[in-house]
Design an enzyme around this catalytic site. Structure first.
Site, PDB file in Angstrom:
ATOM      1  N   LYS A  96       0.811  -1.222   0.000  1.00  0.00           N
ATOM      2  CA  LYS A  96       0.000   0.000   0.000  1.00  0.00           C
ATOM      3  C   LYS A  96       0.842   1.269   0.000  1.00  0.00           C
ATOM      4  O   LYS A  96       0.400   2.308  -0.480  1.00  0.00           O
ATOM      5  CB  LYS A  96      -0.963  -0.028   1.181  1.00  0.00           C
ATOM      6  CG  LYS A  96      -2.054  -1.072   0.974  1.00  0.00           C
ATOM      7  CD  LYS A  96      -3.253  -0.786   1.828  1.00  0.00           C
ATOM      8  CE  LYS A  96      -4.400  -1.702   1.461  1.00  0.00           C
ATOM      9  NZ  LYS A  96      -4.177  -3.077   1.980  1.00  0.00           N
ATOM     10  N   GLU A 118     -10.036   6.012   3.596  1.00  0.00           N
ATOM     11  CA  GLU A 118     -10.809   4.956   4.248  1.00  0.00           C
ATOM     12  C   GLU A 118      -9.862   3.795   4.502  1.00  0.00           C
ATOM     13  O   GLU A 118      -8.858   3.649   3.810  1.00  0.00           O
ATOM     14  CB  GLU A 118     -11.954   4.501   3.335  1.00  0.00           C
ATOM     15  CG  GLU A 118     -11.579   3.499   2.238  1.00  0.00           C
ATOM     16  CD  GLU A 118     -10.569   4.007   1.218  1.00  0.00           C
ATOM     17  OE1 GLU A 118     -10.543   5.216   0.959  1.00  0.00           O
ATOM     18  OE2 GLU A 118      -9.795   3.180   0.684  1.00  0.00           O
ATOM     19  N   SER A 384       1.787  -9.763  -0.606  1.00  0.00           N
ATOM     20  CA  SER A 384       1.404  -8.348  -0.544  1.00  0.00           C
ATOM     21  C   SER A 384       1.762  -7.685   0.774  1.00  0.00           C
ATOM     22  O   SER A 384       1.938  -6.472   0.839  1.00  0.00           O
ATOM     23  CB  SER A 384      -0.097  -8.208  -0.808  1.00  0.00           C
ATOM     24  OG  SER A 384      -0.838  -9.044   0.064  1.00  0.00           O
TER      25      SER A 384
HETATM   26  C1  LIG Z   1      -5.128  -4.124   1.757  1.00  0.00           C
HETATM   27  C2  LIG Z   1      -4.384  -5.348   1.525  1.00  0.00           C
HETATM   28  C3  LIG Z   1      -4.752  -6.235   0.500  1.00  0.00           C
HETATM   29  C4  LIG Z   1      -5.976  -6.069  -0.346  1.00  0.00           C
HETATM   30  O1  LIG Z   1      -6.000  -4.930  -1.143  1.00  0.00           O
HETATM   31  P1  LIG Z   1      -5.784  -4.969  -2.710  1.00  0.00           P
HETATM   32  O2  LIG Z   1      -6.176  -3.619  -3.148  1.00  0.00           O
HETATM   33  O3  LIG Z   1      -6.645  -6.046  -3.271  1.00  0.00           O
HETATM   34  O4  LIG Z   1      -4.341  -5.247  -2.948  1.00  0.00           O
HETATM   35  C5  LIG Z   1      -3.966  -7.350   0.296  1.00  0.00           C
HETATM   36  N1  LIG Z   1      -2.870  -7.596   1.055  1.00  0.00           N
HETATM   37  C6  LIG Z   1      -2.501  -6.773   2.051  1.00  0.00           C
HETATM   38  C7  LIG Z   1      -1.291  -7.110   2.854  1.00  0.00           C
HETATM   39  C8  LIG Z   1      -3.238  -5.634   2.321  1.00  0.00           C
HETATM   40  O5  LIG Z   1      -2.853  -4.820   3.313  1.00  0.00           O
END
Ligand SMILES: *Cc1c(COP(=O)(O)O)cnc(C)c1O
Length: 401
Positions: A96, A118, A384
């Protein structure tokens, strides 16, 4: 559809449509804000000053490039070649930060002084509060009352960073309600406020803006893969999908190469037929949510269904319009993964490689079990985020105490 037409369709048209999805379905009072953003975003992000500063902050502040790591024990387990794109190693612990650094530079360029956002899991809130501290801008984060309770460490981080956290107390008191509150705030403060959206969702141009900022993930992984293997392309790229930003970034530079199969993993929660799920791709129908036409889960009379997933970051009833289009056009395939499967995948990665992933990312790992991968396939999975924020859930659910 010819290859050229397909390739063109991965970028939205003038009005923000990917095929039948996307657009900007917004209240009239927001039209000036959106028009202003539309007029500026490409001009700004293509400027040399922006590109230079974005690149420098990604490198020296966020810690990019993130490694593309060959997971040898996991590869052995799956009898294939598995590579992990390590977004968990970035500053603040998830992908993010790529998006928030980009948007804070854009907001500053547009002369905005007040940032609203948000958040669901709190990860986007933390990433936003972080860049607001970095840029010295006021920060207000809307968060569902339920999420405030289940993500207490992230709430504390936001407060320490100087952000004001405002509770959304309507509906399911989770992400979609926080989004509604943020939109309401933006309508009330149209001129000085910049709305910093956390995923490839919302009205045009947000889905395109966020996808471009997150595309650094595949820009790096494409080059890293080539350098490490001597092969041009991986066979698969796999990422989890909440709103779809890490997946959009992971897919972006591979979209026009059909030999690379793209797999999104969405949250099935307790199971597709359990009524407690967030699988908007498997179960959703076309409708409008938060300003854009996409797949969302709704009742027969068009009410948005309360989503459920063990992972707060995937707990969203819709999905970004780019993904709706990739699904419909067949360019990407979306698999649904249950809470249980994600928990087991998180434990497997931890024990095989010593990497504790976020619960969201564990959904991408678990998708491997549903794929027919061959011994000489190369699979890139985006991790992620890291699992620190989910430790309590792991302890409780995996009986580790
Ligand atoms: C917020 C988040 C997601 C989901 O958001 P996407 O917009 O689909 O990427 C996935 N993995 C992590 C670690 C997150 O913090």
């Amino acid at each position: 559809m010819t290859k050229e037409e397909l390739s063109k369709s991965f970028h939205p048209d003038e009005k923000g449509f990917y095929g039948p999805f996307g657009g900007a379905f917004i209240p009239e009072m927001l039209i000036p804000n959106i028009e202003n953003l539309k007029k500026n975003y490409l001009k700004v992000i293509h400027s040399e000053t922006f590109k230079k500063e974005f690149k420098s902050l990604l490198q020296d502040y966020a810690g990019r490039p993130t490694p593309l790591y060959y997971a040898s024990r996991l590869s052995k387990k799956y009898n294939s070649h598995i590579w992990l794109k390590r977004e968990d190693l970035t500053h603040t612990g998830s992908h993010k930060i790529n998006n928030t650094i980009g948007q804070i530079l854009l907001a500053r360029e547009m002369g905005k002084k007040r940032i609203i956002a948000e958040t669901g899991a709190g990860q986007h809130g933390v990433a936003t509060a972080t860049v607001c501290a970095l840029a010295g801008l006021e920060c207000i984060v809307y968060m569902g009352e339920i999420d405030i309770k289940r993500q207490a460490p992230n709430v504390a981080r936001m407060k320490m960073l100087g952000a004001e956290v405002r509770a959304a107390t309507s509906g399911s008191r989770t992400l979609k309600d926080a989004t509604n509150e943020a939109i309401r705030d933006w309508i009330a403060h149209p001129t000085e406020t910049y709305y910093l959206i956390g995923s490839v969702v919302g009205p045009h141009p947000y889905p395109d803006l966020v996808a471009r900022l997150q595309s650094i993930i595949s820009e790096e992984s494409k080059q890293q893969f080539r350098e490490k293997t001597g092969n041009e392309f991986p066979d698969y790229v796999v990422a989890c999908v909440g709103g779809g930003s890490n997946a959009a970034g992971s897919f972006y530079h591979f979209l026009e190469h059909p030999q690379v199969k793209l797999i999104g993993a969405e949250a099935a929660g307790m199971g597709l037929s359990s009524g407690k799920t967030a699988a908007s791709m498997a179960l959703g129908e076309t409708g409008i949510i938060h300003g854009s036409m996409t797949y969302l889960m709704q009742t027969d009379d068009g009410q948005i269904t309360e989503p459920y997933s063990i992972s707060a970051g995937l707990d969203y009833p819709g999905v970004g319009p780019l993904h709706a289009w990739l699904n419909k056009s067949g360019r990407a395939k979306y698999l649904s993964v249950t809470d249980k499967e994600a928990l087991q995948a998180a434990l497997l990665l931890t024990r095989e490689e010593g990497i504790i992933p976020a619960l969201e990312s564990a959904h991408a790992l678990a998708a491997l079990n549903q794929m027919e991968i061959k011994p000489d396939d190369n699979v890139i999975i985006t991790i992620s985020g890291r699992g620190d924020k989910d430790m309590q859930t792991f302890m409780d659910q995996l009986n580790l105490v």
